[in-house]
Design a protein around this motif. Structure first.
Motif, mmCIF file in Angstrom:
data_model
loop_
_atom_site.group_PDB
_atom_site.id
_atom_site.type_symbol
_atom_site.label_atom_id
_atom_site.label_comp_id
_atom_site.label_asym_id
_atom_site.label_seq_id
_atom_site.Cartn_x
_atom_site.Cartn_y
_atom_site.Cartn_z
ATOM 1 N N HIS A 299 5.398 -10.072 -7.950
ATOM 2 C CA HIS A 299 5.185 -8.767 -7.337
ATOM 3 C C HIS A 299 6.033 -8.669 -6.078
ATOM 4 O O HIS A 299 5.891 -9.479 -5.165
ATOM 5 N N ARG A 300 6.899 -7.685 -6.057
ATOM 6 C CA ARG A 300 7.828 -7.541 -4.922
ATOM 7 C C ARG A 300 7.087 -7.264 -3.623
ATOM 8 O O ARG A 300 6.139 -6.501 -3.588
ATOM 9 N N ASN A 301 7.577 -7.876 -2.561
ATOM 10 C CA ASN A 301 7.046 -7.690 -1.205
ATOM 11 C C ASN A 301 5.555 -8.015 -1.095
ATOM 12 O O ASN A 301 4.842 -7.395 -0.315
ATOM 13 N N CYS A 302 5.105 -8.979 -1.859
ATOM 14 C CA CYS A 302 3.697 -9.385 -1.824
ATOM 15 C C CYS A 302 3.627 -10.822 -1.313
ATOM 16 O O CYS A 302 4.367 -11.691 -1.779
ATOM 17 N N LYS A 303 2.717 -11.069 -0.386
ATOM 18 C CA LYS A 303 2.614 -12.413 0.195
ATOM 19 C C LYS A 303 2.118 -13.445 -0.810
ATOM 20 O O LYS A 303 2.341 -14.635 -0.633
ATOM 21 N N GLY B 1 -0.905 -11.306 -12.320
ATOM 22 C CA GLY B 1 -1.008 -12.135 -11.134
ATOM 23 C C GLY B 1 0.287 -12.006 -10.343
ATOM 24 O O GLY B 1 1.380 -12.100 -10.903
ATOM 25 N N CYS B 2 0.171 -11.754 -9.065
ATOM 26 C CA CYS B 2 1.357 -11.528 -8.222
ATOM 27 C C CYS B 2 2.289 -12.740 -8.215
ATOM 28 O O CYS B 2 3.506 -12.597 -8.226
ATOM 29 N N PHE B 3 1.712 -13.942 -8.191
ATOM 30 C CA PHE B 3 2.508 -15.165 -8.159
ATOM 31 C C PHE B 3 3.338 -15.320 -9.422
ATOM 32 O O PHE B 3 4.547 -15.546 -9.360
#
Length: 138
Positions: A58-62, A52-54
């Motif tokens: 995850h770099r440079n991910c909204k 999960g990006c949050f």
């Protein structure tokens, strides 16, 4: 936070169903491998993590935003997740287990765009089946 699932998330189940449909067999949440990967391909000695990006920053991910309240707690939480991920990567490299990380934002885009889905699934399958490379992020 007790309501947040760690296994069988929607993005994990999406990837699992696509790979299974393509004939790839795996062990899910395999405890005998460091980091308890979401998918583990025993014949290919390949661990797949669906991050999960949050939570995994995850770099440079909204999606990887930092909450505005309780900043100290979140900073510590995210830093411990990053540290743990680096340690798992190191341990798996020592054991010569290949690693593939699939990010949440990639899966969400796959769900919306069938051409992109085919492209990413081809990359995943190629990484798993080829045996080349020890680490990949998508």
């Amino acid at each position: 936070m007790s309501k947040i699932k760690g296994t069988k998330t929607s993005i994990e189940m999406y990837i699992r169903s696509r790979l299974y449909a393509d004939g790839l067999r795996y062990r899910a949440n395999y405890k005998q491998v460091d980091g308890k990967p979401d998918l583990y391909f025993t014949k290919q000695r390949t661990a797949v993590f669906i991050h999960g990006c949050f939570w995994h920053r995850h770099r440079n991910c909204k999606i990887a935003y930092t909450p505005k309240s309780n900043i100290e707690f979140w900073t510590n939480k995210f830093q411990s997740n990053i540290t743990r991920d680096k340690e798992v990567t190191r341990l798996l490299r020592e054991k010569e287990i290949r690693q593939l990380v699939v990010w949440e934002c990639t899966v969400k885009r796959m769900q919306k765009d069938s051409a992109y889905e085919k492209e990413i699934l081809a990359q995943i399958e190629d990484f798993i089946r080829s045996g080349q490379g020890d680490y990949c992020e998508l």
